[in-house]
Motif scaffolding. Structure first.
Motif, short mmCIF file in Angstrom:
data_model
loop_
_atom_site.label_atom_id
_atom_site.label_comp_id
_atom_site.label_asym_id
_atom_site.label_seq_id
_atom_site.Cartn_x
_atom_site.Cartn_y
_atom_site.Cartn_z
N ILE A 72 9.79 10.41 2.61
CA ILE A 72 9.48 10.20 1.20
C ILE A 72 8.27 9.29 1.08
N SER A 73 7.57 9.41 -0.05
CA SER A 73 6.41 8.55 -0.30
C SER A 73 6.84 7.43 -1.24
N ILE A 74 6.47 6.22 -0.90
CA ILE A 74 6.79 5.08 -1.76
C ILE A 74 5.53 4.27 -2.01
N GLN A 117 0.86 -1.19 0.00
CA GLN A 117 0.00 0.00 0.00
C GLN A 117 0.89 1.24 0.00
N PRO A 118 0.33 2.38 -0.38
CA PRO A 118 1.15 3.61 -0.37
C PRO A 118 1.65 3.88 1.04
N THR A 119 2.89 4.22 1.15
CA THR A 119 3.53 4.37 2.46
C THR A 119 4.44 5.58 2.48
N ASN A 120 4.45 6.26 3.60
CA ASN A 120 5.44 7.32 3.81
C ASN A 120 6.52 6.78 4.73
N THR A 121 7.76 7.02 4.38
CA THR A 121 8.82 6.49 5.21
C THR A 121 9.98 7.48 5.35
C1 LIG Z 1 2.09 10.76 2.92
O1 LIG Z 1 2.35 12.14 3.08
C2 LIG Z 1 1.58 12.96 2.23
C3 LIG Z 1 2.05 14.38 2.38
O2 LIG Z 1 2.60 14.62 3.63
C4 LIG Z 1 0.12 12.80 2.60
O3 LIG Z 1 -0.68 13.62 1.75
C5 LIG Z 1 -0.29 11.35 2.43
O4 LIG Z 1 -1.60 11.15 2.86
C6 LIG Z 1 0.63 10.44 3.23
N1 LIG Z 1 0.35 9.06 2.87
C7 LIG Z 1 0.25 8.08 3.75
C8 LIG Z 1 -0.02 6.72 3.20
O5 LIG Z 1 0.37 8.28 4.94
#
Ligand SMILES: *[C@@H]1O[C@H](CO)[C@@H](O)[C@H](O)[C@H]1NC(C)=O
Ligand SMILES: *[C@@H]1O[C@H](CO)[C@@H](O)[C@H](O)[C@H]1NC(C)=O
Ligand SMILES: *[C@@H]1O[C@H](CO)[C@@H](O)[C@H](O)[C@H]1NC(C)=O
Ligand SMILES: *[C@@H]1O[C@H](CO)[C@@H](O)[C@H](O)[C@H]1NC(C)=O
Ligand SMILES: *[C@@H]1O[C@H](CO)[C@@H](O)[C@H](O)[C@H]1NC(C)=O
Ligand SMILES: *[C@@H]1O[C@H](CO)[C@@H](O)[C@H](O)[C@H]1NC(C)=O
Ligand SMILES: *[C@@H]1O[C@H](CO)[C@@H](O)[C@H](O)[C@H]1NC(C)=O
Length: 262
Positions: A213-215, A197-201
Protein backbone atom coordinates in the motif's frame (compact mmCIF):
# COMPACT_ATOMS: atom_id res chain seq x y z
CA UNK A 1 3.38 -56.77 29.57
CA UNK A 2 5.83 -57.46 26.81
CA UNK A 3 5.71 -53.84 25.84
CA UNK A 4 6.42 -52.60 29.37
CA UNK A 5 9.40 -54.90 29.55
CA UNK A 6 10.97 -53.45 26.46
CA UNK A 7 10.14 -49.98 27.53
CA UNK A 8 12.16 -50.49 30.70
CA UNK A 9 14.93 -51.98 28.65
CA UNK A 10 15.04 -48.96 26.40
CA UNK A 11 15.19 -46.53 29.30
CA UNK A 12 18.26 -48.35 30.59
CA UNK A 13 20.17 -47.79 27.38
CA UNK A 14 21.96 -44.48 27.07
CA UNK A 15 20.61 -41.69 24.85
CA UNK A 16 23.98 -40.83 23.46
CA UNK A 17 22.89 -40.76 19.83
CA UNK A 18 22.58 -37.40 18.10
CA UNK A 19 19.12 -36.00 17.60
CA UNK A 20 17.89 -35.77 14.05
CA UNK A 21 15.65 -32.78 13.38
CA UNK A 22 12.60 -33.10 11.22
CA UNK A 23 9.97 -30.59 10.17
CA UNK A 24 6.35 -31.34 9.38
CA UNK A 25 3.63 -29.10 8.01
CA UNK A 26 0.39 -28.89 9.98
CA UNK A 27 -2.20 -31.30 8.58
CA UNK A 28 0.33 -33.06 6.36
CA UNK A 29 2.16 -36.34 6.79
CA UNK A 30 5.64 -37.07 8.01
CA UNK A 31 7.76 -40.23 7.85
CA UNK A 32 9.96 -41.24 10.75
CA UNK A 33 12.91 -43.27 9.50
CA UNK A 34 14.75 -45.48 11.94
CA UNK A 35 18.29 -46.12 10.81
CA UNK A 36 19.85 -49.51 11.36
CA UNK A 37 23.59 -49.82 11.32
CA UNK A 38 23.44 -53.53 10.62
CA UNK A 39 22.28 -55.55 7.67
CA UNK A 40 20.91 -58.21 10.03
CA UNK A 41 17.13 -58.42 9.96
CA UNK A 42 15.39 -56.36 12.56
CA UNK A 43 13.31 -58.33 15.03
CA UNK A 44 11.37 -55.52 16.59
CA UNK A 45 10.83 -51.84 16.09
CA UNK A 46 9.26 -49.43 18.53
CA UNK A 47 8.62 -45.81 17.98
CA UNK A 48 8.08 -43.91 21.19
CA UNK A 49 7.33 -40.39 22.19
CA UNK A 50 9.42 -38.81 24.91
CA UNK A 51 7.32 -36.62 27.14
CA UNK A 52 8.67 -34.29 29.80
CA UNK A 53 12.15 -35.76 29.23
CA UNK A 54 11.22 -39.01 30.94
CA UNK A 55 7.89 -40.62 30.23
CA UNK A 56 7.84 -42.59 27.02
CA UNK A 57 4.67 -43.29 25.20
CA UNK A 58 4.44 -46.06 22.66
CA UNK A 59 3.19 -44.96 19.27
CA UNK A 60 3.58 -47.84 16.86
CA UNK A 61 5.97 -50.53 15.79
CA UNK A 62 6.23 -54.19 14.91
CA UNK A 63 7.51 -57.43 16.30
CA UNK A 64 8.14 -60.29 13.91
CA UNK A 65 6.27 -63.42 14.79
CA UNK A 66 4.42 -61.82 17.67
CA UNK A 67 1.04 -60.21 17.42
CA UNK A 68 1.37 -56.71 18.75
CA UNK A 69 -1.67 -55.67 20.63
CA UNK A 70 -1.15 -51.99 20.98
CA UNK A 71 -3.51 -49.40 22.17
CA UNK A 72 -2.50 -45.98 21.10
CA UNK A 73 -4.19 -42.74 20.24
CA UNK A 74 -1.92 -42.76 17.17
CA UNK A 75 -3.14 -46.08 15.90
CA UNK A 76 -5.48 -44.75 13.22
CA UNK A 77 -3.06 -42.23 11.76
CA UNK A 78 0.22 -44.10 11.80
CA UNK A 79 1.46 -46.85 9.53
CA UNK A 80 4.65 -48.85 9.94
CA UNK A 81 6.70 -50.10 7.03
CA UNK A 82 8.56 -53.19 8.21
CA UNK A 83 11.06 -53.30 5.34
CA UNK A 84 11.85 -49.58 5.36
CA UNK A 85 11.92 -49.45 9.17
CA UNK A 86 9.82 -46.34 8.99
CA UNK A 87 6.53 -45.01 10.23
CA UNK A 88 4.26 -42.60 8.49
CA UNK A 89 2.20 -40.27 10.66
CA UNK A 90 -0.70 -38.48 9.02
CA UNK A 91 -2.58 -35.27 9.80
CA UNK A 92 0.17 -33.71 11.91
CA UNK A 93 -1.01 -31.29 14.58
CA UNK A 94 0.95 -28.85 16.70
CA UNK A 95 0.71 -31.21 19.68
CA UNK A 96 2.76 -33.78 17.72
CA UNK A 97 5.77 -31.53 18.10
CA UNK A 98 8.43 -33.06 20.33
CA UNK A 99 11.04 -35.72 20.77
CA UNK A 100 10.63 -39.26 19.43
CA UNK A 101 12.69 -42.38 19.84
CA UNK A 102 13.19 -45.21 17.43
CA UNK A 103 14.17 -48.45 19.07
CA UNK A 104 15.36 -51.15 16.70
CA UNK A 105 16.12 -54.61 18.06
CA UNK A 106 18.78 -56.67 16.38
CA UNK A 107 19.86 -59.94 18.02
CA UNK A 108 17.87 -58.74 21.04
CA UNK A 109 20.03 -55.65 21.36
CA UNK A 110 18.33 -52.26 21.08
CA UNK A 111 19.65 -49.50 18.85
CA UNK A 112 18.21 -46.14 19.68
CA UNK A 113 17.93 -43.08 17.50
CA UNK A 114 16.14 -39.87 18.31
CA UNK A 115 14.09 -37.57 16.16
CA UNK A 116 13.02 -34.06 17.14
CA UNK A 117 9.85 -33.16 15.29
CA UNK A 118 9.03 -29.52 14.66
CA UNK A 119 5.71 -28.41 13.24
CA UNK A 120 5.13 -25.39 11.05
CA UNK A 121 1.99 -23.79 9.66
CA UNK A 122 1.97 -20.95 7.16
CA UNK A 123 0.13 -17.80 8.24
CA UNK A 124 -2.73 -16.51 6.12
CA UNK A 125 -1.87 -13.64 3.77
CA UNK A 126 -1.69 -10.67 6.16
CA UNK A 127 -4.42 -8.07 6.00
CA UNK A 128 -2.96 -4.57 5.88
CA UNK A 129 -5.02 -1.45 6.55
CA UNK A 130 -4.22 2.24 6.77
CA UNK A 131 -5.86 5.27 8.27
CA UNK A 132 -3.97 8.39 7.34
CA UNK A 133 -6.57 10.96 8.31
CA UNK A 134 -5.21 11.40 11.79
CA UNK A 135 -2.81 14.15 12.68
CA UNK A 136 0.41 13.47 14.54
CA UNK A 137 1.17 14.64 18.06
CA UNK A 138 0.42 18.31 18.35
CA UNK A 139 -0.94 18.21 14.82
CA UNK A 140 2.57 18.91 13.57
CA UNK A 141 2.63 16.55 10.61
CA UNK A 142 0.61 13.86 8.97
CA UNK A 143 0.77 10.37 10.38
CA UNK A 144 -0.71 7.03 9.40
CA UNK A 145 -2.17 4.34 11.61
CA UNK A 146 -1.32 0.98 10.05
CA UNK A 147 -2.65 -2.44 11.06
CA UNK A 148 -1.43 -5.85 10.03
CA UNK A 149 -2.92 -9.19 11.00
CA UNK A 150 -2.76 -12.83 10.00
CA UNK A 151 -4.03 -16.09 11.47
CA UNK A 152 -3.49 -19.83 11.56
CA UNK A 153 0.30 -19.89 11.74
CA UNK A 154 2.80 -21.80 13.82
CA UNK A 155 5.12 -21.18 15.55
CA UNK A 156 4.30 -17.80 17.03
CA UNK A 157 5.67 -14.99 14.92
CA UNK A 158 5.95 -11.23 14.86
CA UNK A 159 4.95 -8.52 12.41
CA UNK A 160 7.66 -7.18 10.17
CA UNK A 161 7.03 -3.93 8.30
CA UNK A 162 8.72 -3.64 4.93
CA UNK A 163 9.96 -0.26 3.73
CA UNK A 164 9.27 1.72 6.92
CA UNK A 165 11.81 3.71 8.88
CA UNK A 166 11.82 2.24 12.42
CA UNK A 167 12.66 5.69 13.79
CA UNK A 168 9.28 6.98 12.64
CA UNK A 169 7.35 3.96 13.90
CA UNK A 170 5.50 3.58 17.19
CA UNK A 171 3.79 0.34 18.14
CA UNK A 172 0.43 1.17 19.68
CA UNK A 173 -1.17 -2.28 19.71
CA UNK A 174 0.44 -5.71 19.68
CA UNK A 175 -1.52 -8.88 20.08
CA UNK A 176 -0.69 -12.59 19.82
CA UNK A 177 -3.38 -15.11 20.62
CA UNK A 178 -3.22 -18.86 20.53
CA UNK A 179 -6.10 -20.95 19.32
CA UNK A 180 -7.06 -23.29 22.15
CA UNK A 181 -7.81 -26.19 19.83
CA UNK A 182 -5.33 -26.03 16.97
CA UNK A 183 -2.60 -24.23 18.99
CA UNK A 184 -1.99 -21.97 16.01
CA UNK A 185 -1.48 -18.22 16.38
CA UNK A 186 -3.28 -15.08 15.36
CA UNK A 187 -1.02 -12.04 15.23
CA UNK A 188 -2.22 -8.45 15.09
CA UNK A 189 -0.21 -5.26 15.32
CA UNK A 190 -1.10 -1.62 14.92
CA UNK A 191 1.51 1.10 14.56
CA UNK A 192 1.54 4.86 14.18
CA UNK A 193 3.86 6.07 11.45
CA UNK A 194 5.01 9.67 11.19
CA UNK A 195 5.01 10.77 7.59
CA UNK A 196 8.15 12.27 6.12
CA UNK A 197 7.88 11.27 2.48
CA UNK A 198 5.61 9.16 0.29
CA UNK A 199 6.27 5.52 1.08
CA UNK A 200 5.18 2.14 -0.16
CA UNK A 201 4.86 -0.48 2.53
CA UNK A 202 3.73 -4.03 3.17
CA UNK A 203 3.88 -6.29 6.20
CA UNK A 204 5.08 -9.84 6.73
CA UNK A 205 4.08 -12.37 9.38
CA UNK A 206 6.12 -15.56 9.30
CA UNK A 207 6.67 -16.20 5.60
CA UNK A 208 3.42 -14.59 4.48
CA UNK A 209 3.54 -11.16 2.83
CA UNK A 210 0.66 -8.70 2.44
CA UNK A 211 0.04 -6.63 -0.66
CA UNK A 212 1.72 -3.23 -0.93
CA UNK A 213 0.00 0.00 0.00
CA UNK A 214 1.05 3.62 -0.50
CA UNK A 215 1.09 5.89 2.51
CA UNK A 216 2.07 9.49 3.25
CA UNK A 217 1.29 10.60 -0.29
CA UNK A 218 2.12 14.27 -0.81
CA UNK A 219 -1.08 16.24 -0.52
CA UNK A 220 -1.00 17.35 -4.12
CA UNK A 221 -3.69 19.92 -3.25
CA UNK A 222 -6.94 18.03 -2.98
CA UNK A 223 -8.32 17.46 -6.47
CA UNK A 224 -11.64 19.13 -5.64
CA UNK A 225 -9.83 22.34 -4.68
CA UNK A 226 -7.88 22.34 -7.96
CA UNK A 227 -11.07 21.66 -9.92
CA UNK A 228 -12.88 24.47 -8.10
CA UNK A 229 -10.04 26.90 -8.77
CA UNK A 230 -9.96 25.94 -12.46
CA UNK A 231 -13.75 26.29 -12.78
CA UNK A 232 -13.72 29.71 -11.10
CA UNK A 233 -10.77 30.81 -13.25
CA UNK A 234 -12.46 29.69 -16.45
CA UNK A 235 -15.64 31.44 -15.38
CA UNK A 236 -13.81 34.68 -14.57
CA UNK A 237 -11.89 34.53 -17.87
CA UNK A 238 -15.13 33.91 -19.71
CA UNK A 239 -16.72 36.86 -17.94
CA UNK A 240 -13.78 39.13 -18.83
CA UNK A 241 -13.90 37.85 -22.41
CA UNK A 242 -17.61 38.60 -22.66
CA UNK A 243 -17.15 42.08 -21.16
CA UNK A 244 -14.21 42.81 -23.47
CA UNK A 245 -16.16 41.53 -26.49
CA UNK A 246 -19.08 43.72 -25.57
CA UNK A 247 -16.79 46.74 -25.30
CA UNK A 248 -15.07 45.92 -28.59
CA UNK A 249 -18.35 45.44 -30.43
CA UNK A 250 -19.78 48.65 -29.07
CA UNK A 251 -16.64 50.77 -29.74
CA UNK A 252 -16.78 50.59 -33.56
CA UNK A 253 -20.45 51.58 -33.28
CA UNK A 254 -19.74 54.53 -31.04
CA UNK A 255 -16.65 55.51 -33.05
CA UNK A 256 -18.75 55.14 -36.19
CA UNK A 257 -21.38 57.49 -34.89
CA UNK A 258 -18.60 59.72 -33.65
CA UNK A 259 -17.17 59.73 -37.19
CA UNK A 260 -20.59 60.32 -38.49
CA UNK A 261 -21.18 63.26 -36.23
CA UNK A 262 -17.75 64.69 -37.06
C1 LIG B 1 4.86 3.21 -4.90
O1 LIG B 1 4.31 2.32 -5.85
C2 LIG B 1 3.73 2.97 -6.96
C3 LIG B 1 3.04 1.93 -7.82
O2 LIG B 1 3.63 0.68 -7.69
C4 LIG B 1 4.81 3.70 -7.72
O3 LIG B 1 4.24 4.37 -8.84
C5 LIG B 1 5.46 4.73 -6.80
O4 LIG B 1 6.53 5.35 -7.43
C6 LIG B 1 5.96 4.06 -5.52
N1 LIG B 1 6.36 5.09 -4.59
C7 LIG B 1 7.48 5.04 -3.88
C8 LIG B 1 7.72 6.17 -2.94
O5 LIG B 1 8.25 4.11 -3.98
C1 LIG C 1 18.16 -29.61 16.00
O1 LIG C 1 17.45 -28.58 16.66
C2 LIG C 1 18.02 -28.23 17.90
C3 LIG C 1 17.10 -27.28 18.60
O2 LIG C 1 16.31 -26.54 17.74
C4 LIG C 1 19.40 -27.63 17.65
O3 LIG C 1 19.98 -27.24 18.88
C5 LIG C 1 20.26 -28.67 16.95
O4 LIG C 1 21.49 -28.10 16.62
C6 LIG C 1 19.59 -29.18 15.70
N1 LIG C 1 20.36 -30.29 15.18
C7 LIG C 1 20.67 -30.40 13.90
C8 LIG C 1 21.46 -31.61 13.53
O5 LIG C 1 20.34 -29.59 13.06
C1 LIG D 1 -6.84 -33.91 11.60
O1 LIG D 1 -6.68 -33.62 12.97
C2 LIG D 1 -7.58 -32.65 13.48
C3 LIG D 1 -7.27 -32.44 14.94
O2 LIG D 1 -5.91 -32.34 15.14
C4 LIG D 1 -9.01 -33.13 13.30
O3 LIG D 1 -9.90 -32.12 13.75
C5 LIG D 1 -9.26 -33.41 11.84
O4 LIG D 1 -10.55 -33.96 11.67
C6 LIG D 1 -8.24 -34.42 11.33
N1 LIG D 1 -8.41 -34.58 9.88
C7 LIG D 1 -8.41 -35.77 9.30
C8 LIG D 1 -8.55 -35.76 7.82
O5 LIG D 1 -8.30 -36.78 9.94
C1 LIG E 1 17.46 6.19 13.07
O1 LIG E 1 18.07 7.10 13.99
C2 LIG E 1 19.43 6.82 14.27
C3 LIG E 1 19.93 7.81 15.30
O2 LIG E 1 18.89 8.37 16.03
C4 LIG E 1 20.24 6.94 12.98
O3 LIG E 1 21.59 6.60 13.25
C5 LIG E 1 19.69 5.99 11.95
O4 LIG E 1 20.37 6.15 10.72
C6 LIG E 1 18.21 6.24 11.75
N1 LIG E 1 17.68 5.21 10.85
C7 LIG E 1 17.05 5.51 9.73
C8 LIG E 1 16.60 4.37 8.91
O5 LIG E 1 16.83 6.67 9.39
C1 LIG F 1 4.71 -8.01 20.13
O1 LIG F 1 4.36 -9.16 20.88
C2 LIG F 1 5.19 -10.28 20.66
C3 LIG F 1 4.65 -11.44 21.44
O2 LIG F 1 3.91 -11.06 22.53
C4 LIG F 1 6.63 -9.93 21.06
O3 LIG F 1 7.47 -11.02 20.80
C5 LIG F 1 7.08 -8.73 20.26
O4 LIG F 1 8.39 -8.36 20.66
C6 LIG F 1 6.14 -7.59 20.44
N1 LIG F 1 6.55 -6.53 19.55
C7 LIG F 1 6.61 -5.26 19.95
C8 LIG F 1 7.11 -4.30 18.94
O5 LIG F 1 6.25 -4.91 21.05
C1 LIG G 1 -8.79 -20.96 26.10
O1 LIG G 1 -8.27 -21.57 27.27
C2 LIG G 1 -8.06 -20.68 28.37
C3 LIG G 1 -7.45 -21.44 29.50
O2 LIG G 1 -7.06 -22.71 29.14
C4 LIG G 1 -9.40 -20.06 28.76
O3 LIG G 1 -9.19 -19.14 29.81
C5 LIG G 1 -10.00 -19.35 27.58
O4 LIG G 1 -11.29 -18.88 27.92
C6 LIG G 1 -10.14 -20.31 26.39
N1 LIG G 1 -10.60 -19.56 25.25
C7 LIG G 1 -11.52 -20.00 24.43
C8 LIG G 1 -11.88 -19.13 23.30
O5 LIG G 1 -12.05 -21.08 24.58
C1 LIG H 1 -6.30 -5.79 14.91
O1 LIG H 1 -6.26 -4.73 15.85
C2 LIG H 1 -6.89 -3.54 15.41
C3 LIG H 1 -6.68 -2.48 16.46
O2 LIG H 1 -7.15 -2.88 17.70
C4 LIG H 1 -8.36 -3.82 15.15
O3 LIG H 1 -8.98 -2.65 14.65
C5 LIG H 1 -8.49 -4.92 14.12
O4 LIG H 1 -9.85 -5.26 13.95
C6 LIG H 1 -7.72 -6.15 14.58
N1 LIG H 1 -7.76 -7.12 13.49
C7 LIG H 1 -8.00 -8.41 13.71
C8 LIG H 1 -8.01 -9.27 12.50
O5 LIG H 1 -8.19 -8.85 14.83
Amino acid sequence: MLFTFFLLLCVCVGDSDAVKNMTAVLGHSVTFRCPSKHSTPVERLYIQRVKNDKVEEFINGFSRGIEMNVFSEYWDRTKVDETELSMEMRNISVSDEGLYKCVVFINNKPEISQILLKVTAEYSVPTITKDCSKLGDGGAGKSCQLSCSAAGGYPQSTVRWVGLNPNLTNVIYNMSSEDNESKTWTINQTIMYNCVQPTNTSCAIGGALSHTISICETESFPLQVITAIVVVLVFVLLLIFVVVMKCCCRRPQTSGTQEHTH
